[in-house]
Design an enzyme around this catalytic site. Sequence first.
Site, PDB file in Angstrom:
ATOM      1  N   GLY A   1       0.873  -1.016  -0.014  1.00 18.71           N
ATOM      2  CA  GLY A   1      -0.077   0.011   0.164  1.00 18.71           C
ATOM      3  C   GLY A   1       1.043   1.044   0.082  1.00 18.71           C
TER       4      GLY A   1
ATOM      5  N   ILE B   1      -3.773 -10.402   7.078  1.00 21.42           N
ATOM      6  CA  ILE B   1      -3.921 -10.222   8.496  1.00 21.42           C
ATOM      7  C   ILE B   1      -5.113 -10.636   9.206  1.00 21.42           C
ATOM      8  CG2 ILE B   1      -2.344  -8.064   8.655  1.00 21.42           C
ATOM      9  CD1 ILE B   1      -4.913  -6.224   8.981  1.00 21.42           C
TER      10      ILE B   1
ATOM     11  N   TYR C   1      -8.566  -2.032   4.458  1.00 17.22           N
ATOM     12  CA  TYR C   1      -9.432  -1.779   3.377  1.00 17.22           C
ATOM     13  C   TYR C   1      -9.912  -0.539   3.380  1.00 17.22           C
ATOM     14  CZ  TYR C   1     -13.648  -3.005   1.003  1.00 17.22           C
ATOM     15  OH  TYR C   1     -14.573  -3.005  -0.198  1.00 17.22           O
ATOM     16  N   THR C   2      -9.425   0.147   2.539  1.00 13.69           N
ATOM     17  CA  THR C   2      -9.555   1.682   2.321  1.00 13.69           C
ATOM     18  C   THR C   2     -10.475   2.390   1.264  1.00 13.69           C
ATOM     19  OG1 THR C   2      -7.505   1.825   0.826  1.00 13.69           O
ATOM     20  CG2 THR C   2      -7.067   1.888   2.925  1.00 13.69           C
TER      21      THR C   2
ATOM     22  N   THR D   1      -7.984   6.795  11.473  1.00 12.86           N
ATOM     23  CA  THR D   1      -8.531   7.734  10.680  1.00 12.86           C
ATOM     24  C   THR D   1      -9.524   8.676  11.043  1.00 12.86           C
ATOM     25  OG1 THR D   1     -10.100   8.023   8.553  1.00 12.86           O
ATOM     26  CG2 THR D   1     -10.197   5.906   9.941  1.00 12.86           C
TER      27      THR D   1
ATOM     28  N   TYR E   1     -16.630   2.259   6.456  1.00 16.01           N
ATOM     29  CA  TYR E   1     -15.457   2.398   6.777  1.00 16.01           C
ATOM     30  C   TYR E   1     -14.783   2.892   8.182  1.00 16.01           C
ATOM     31  CZ  TYR E   1     -10.348   4.187   6.261  1.00 16.01           C
ATOM     32  OH  TYR E   1      -9.118   4.511   6.330  1.00 16.01           O
TER      33      TYR E   1
ATOM     34  N   LYS F   1     -13.059   0.750  11.048  1.00 11.02           N
ATOM     35  CA  LYS F   1     -11.704   1.267  11.723  1.00 11.02           C
ATOM     36  C   LYS F   1     -11.921   1.655  13.163  1.00 11.02           C
ATOM     37  CE  LYS F   1      -8.432   2.190   9.766  1.00 11.02           C
ATOM     38  NZ  LYS F   1      -7.160   1.262   9.556  1.00 11.02           N
TER      39      LYS F   1
ATOM     40  N   TRP G   1      -6.258  12.119   4.843  1.00  7.35           N
ATOM     41  CA  TRP G   1      -6.014  12.588   3.565  1.00  7.35           C
ATOM     42  C   TRP G   1      -4.579  12.331   3.134  1.00  7.35           C
ATOM     43  CZ3 TRP G   1      -8.832  17.953   2.134  1.00  7.35           C
ATOM     44  CH2 TRP G   1     -10.111  17.847   2.713  1.00  7.35           C
TER      45      TRP G   1
HETATM   46  N1  LIG Z   1      -5.408   6.795   2.748  1.00  6.92           N
HETATM   47  C1  LIG Z   1      -5.593   7.622   4.028  1.00  6.92           C
HETATM   48  O1  LIG Z   1      -6.073   8.769   3.561  1.00  6.92           O
HETATM   49  C2  LIG Z   1      -5.700   7.168   5.032  1.00  6.92           C
HETATM   50  C3  LIG Z   1      -6.358   8.140   6.132  1.00  6.92           C
HETATM   51  C4  LIG Z   1      -6.213   7.268   7.482  1.00  6.92           C
HETATM   52  C5  LIG Z   1      -5.894   6.299   7.772  1.00  6.92           C
HETATM   53  N2  LIG Z   1      -5.525   5.483   6.754  1.00  6.92           N
HETATM   54  C6  LIG Z   1      -4.923   4.190   7.292  1.00  6.92           C
HETATM   55  O2  LIG Z   1      -3.776   3.864   6.849  1.00  6.92           O
HETATM   56  C7  LIG Z   1      -3.549   2.313   6.751  1.00  6.92           C
HETATM   57  C8  LIG Z   1      -2.808   2.475   5.165  1.00  6.92           C
HETATM   58  O3  LIG Z   1      -3.512   3.212   4.241  1.00  6.92           O
HETATM   59  P1  LIG Z   1      -2.958   3.333   2.883  1.00  6.92           P
HETATM   60  O4  LIG Z   1      -3.450   4.623   2.183  1.00  6.92           O
HETATM   61  O5  LIG Z   1      -1.560   2.738   2.675  1.00  6.92           O
HETATM   62  O6  LIG Z   1      -3.962   2.318   2.064  1.00  6.92           O
HETATM   63  P2  LIG Z   1      -3.752   1.361   0.988  1.00  6.92           P
HETATM   64  O7  LIG Z   1      -2.637   2.222  -0.215  1.00  6.92           O
HETATM   65  O8  LIG Z   1      -5.190   1.165   0.320  1.00  6.92           O
HETATM   66  O9  LIG Z   1      -3.161   0.102   1.335  1.00  6.92           O
HETATM   67  C9  LIG Z   1      -3.511  -0.802   2.092  1.00  6.92           C
HETATM   68  C10 LIG Z   1      -2.863  -2.186   1.733  1.00  6.92           C
HETATM   69  O10 LIG Z   1      -3.060  -3.315   2.637  1.00  6.92           O
HETATM   70  C11 LIG Z   1      -3.541  -4.357   1.913  1.00  6.92           C
HETATM   71  N3  LIG Z   1      -4.461  -5.073   2.327  1.00  6.92           N
HETATM   72  C12 LIG Z   1      -5.854  -5.317   2.177  1.00  6.92           C
HETATM   73  N4  LIG Z   1      -6.375  -6.398   2.854  1.00  6.92           N
HETATM   74  C13 LIG Z   1      -5.298  -6.938   3.408  1.00  6.92           C
HETATM   75  C14 LIG Z   1      -5.073  -7.993   4.333  1.00  6.92           C
HETATM   76  N5  LIG Z   1      -6.287  -8.843   4.770  1.00  6.92           N
HETATM   77  N6  LIG Z   1      -3.957  -8.502   4.712  1.00  6.92           N
HETATM   78  C15 LIG Z   1      -2.927  -7.696   4.389  1.00  6.92           C
HETATM   79  N7  LIG Z   1      -3.010  -6.857   3.785  1.00  6.92           N
HETATM   80  C16 LIG Z   1      -3.973  -6.304   3.190  1.00  6.92           C
HETATM   81  C17 LIG Z   1      -3.825  -3.660   0.582  1.00  6.92           C
HETATM   82  O11 LIG Z   1      -3.781  -4.665  -0.474  1.00  6.92           O
HETATM   83  P3  LIG Z   1      -4.670  -4.728  -1.631  1.00  6.92           P
HETATM   84  O12 LIG Z   1      -4.373  -3.580  -2.238  1.00  6.92           O
HETATM   85  O13 LIG Z   1      -4.253  -5.986  -2.700  1.00  6.92           O
HETATM   86  O14 LIG Z   1      -6.099  -4.778  -1.149  1.00  6.92           O
HETATM   87  C18 LIG Z   1      -2.915  -2.725   0.365  1.00  6.92           C
HETATM   88  O15 LIG Z   1      -1.682  -2.952   0.040  1.00  6.92           O
HETATM   89  C19 LIG Z   1      -4.840   1.765   6.474  1.00  6.92           C
HETATM   90  O16 LIG Z   1      -5.326   1.277   7.838  1.00  6.92           O
HETATM   91  C20 LIG Z   1      -5.846   3.171   6.451  1.00  6.92           C
HETATM   92  O17 LIG Z   1      -7.111   2.879   6.965  1.00  6.92           O
HETATM   93  C21 LIG Z   1      -5.223   5.905   5.487  1.00  6.92           C
END
Ligand SMILES: NC(=O)c1ccc[n+]([C@@H]2O[C@H](COP(=O)([O-])OP(=O)(O)OC[C@H]3O[C@@H](n4cnc5c(N)ncnc54)[C@H](OP(=O)(O)O)[C@@H]3O)[C@@H](O)[C@H]2O)c1
Length: 304
Positions: free
Chosen positions: A11, A38, A62-63, A102, A126, A130, A151
Site C-alpha cells: 500500500g 492479517i 480496507y481503504t 482515521t 469504513y 476502523k 487525506w
Molecule cells: N489513505 C488515507 O487517506 C488514510 C487516512 C487515514 C488512515 N489510513 C489508514 O492507513 C492504513 C494504510 O492506508 P494506505 O493509504 O496505505 O492504504 P492502501 O494504499 O490501500 O494500502 C493498504 C494495503 O493493505 C493491503 N491489504 C488489504 N487487505 C489486507 C489483508 N487482509 N491483509 C494484508 N494486507 C491487506 C492492501 O492490499 P490490496 O491493495 O491488494 O487490497 C494494500 O496493499 C490503513 O489502515 C488506512 O485505514 C489511510
Amino acid sequence: MYRVLITGQSGQIGQSITDRIQHQGWDVLFTDIDTLDIANAKQVEAVFKTFKPDVVINAAGYTDVDRAEHDAVAAESVNAYGPYLLAIQCHSIGALLIHFSTEYIFNGRSHCRYVETDTPSPLNVYGRTKLQGEQYIKAYLSHYIIIRTSWVFSEYAQNFVTTMLYLNRSKAPICIVNDQFGCPTYAGDLANLVVDIAKDNQAETGRYQLGDYNFCSDGGDRDRDRDRDSGVSWFDFACAIFEELDKYQPGEQGRNLTAVTSEEYASIATRPKNGILNCHKISPIFRPSDWRRKLRHVIEITMA
Ligand SMILES: NC(=O)c1ccc[n+]([C@@H]2O[C@H](COP(=O)([O-])OP(=O)(O)OC[C@H]3O[C@@H](n4cnc5c(N)ncnc54)[C@H](OP(=O)(O)O)[C@@H]3O)[C@@H](O)[C@H]2O)c1
C-alpha cells in the site's frame, strides 16, 4: 537483532515505510496480502511464531470508503478482525503494535479540530470498521500506539493527488467537494514517524506514550500565521495540486475545476464535513513536513 514486522507493505504507506526503514540495522519482515493476510488467524499465528517481532507496524487496511458501504463484511474483516488478531499475538509475545486509524471515526459535526480524547461516532462503514479495529486493540493489548491520520497522499498507488493528475489529462470538467475539510498528510511523514517510534521503543527512551496520537502534515507558513492544523477543503487541495502542477509544467493547470457541495457530489458513503485533527499532542515530539512542499515533490516524481 531488533525485529520489525510490516503488514500491508504494497500500500502507499507500506511502500513509504519500506523506503525509509531499510538502513536501521533491523531485521525487517515485509509482508503484503499474498504473504500475510492479517485476517487469517492461522497465517498471523504462524508468522508471529517464526519471526517473533519486537514491533509490528500494521499498514494493511480496507481503504475503499465507497466500496465498503456494499462490502461491509470484507471491510470489517481487514479493518477490525485483522487488528484483533495482531493485538492478541502482540500481547502473547510482548510486542509493540503501531496501527493507523482515521479521522473518519468522527462524525465531523464538531466546530473544533478533533483531539485524541473526543468521542468517535462514525458516519460510514469504513469509519465504523476502523473504530472497531481501534476498540479491539485497546481491549486486548496495552502496548500499542494508534496514529490517526487523514487525506494521505504519496507518489505511490492511488490517492487524491495521483487521481487529480490523471483526470487532468482528459481536460474534462472536474467537480470537487468544497464543504468537507481535512488536513493533507504525506505518507513519507507517516513512515518517518513510525520509524522514529520503533527507534524509541528499541532504545526505551520513552519519548512516545502508549495510546492514541493524531498526526497530519503541516500547513507550513500559511497556517503558522493563523493556527496550526488549519485544514483545507478537497477543492482547496485540488487547486493547490494544479497550482503546483502549473509551476512544474506551465499551462498544464486544471482549467475545469468546479466546486460542489457534498449533496451535489452524492458519493455512496457519507463523509464527515470536519475531519481536521488537532496534532498538538504529537507536535513537541515529532514535527511533520509542510504538505505543500511534499505535494511539489510528489508531482515532480509522478510527472517525470
Ligand atoms: N489513505 C488515507 O487517506 C488514510 C487516512 C487515514 C488512515 N489510513 C489508514 O492507513 C492504513 C494504510 O492506508 P494506505 O493509504 O496505505 O492504504 P492502501 O494504499 O490501500 O494500502 C493498504 C494495503 O493493505 C493491503 N491489504 C488489504 N487487505 C489486507 C489483508 N487482509 N491483509 C494484508 N494486507 C491487506 C492492501 O492490499 P490490496 O491493495 O491488494 O487490497 C494494500 O496493499 C490503513 O489502515 C488506512 O485505514 C489511510
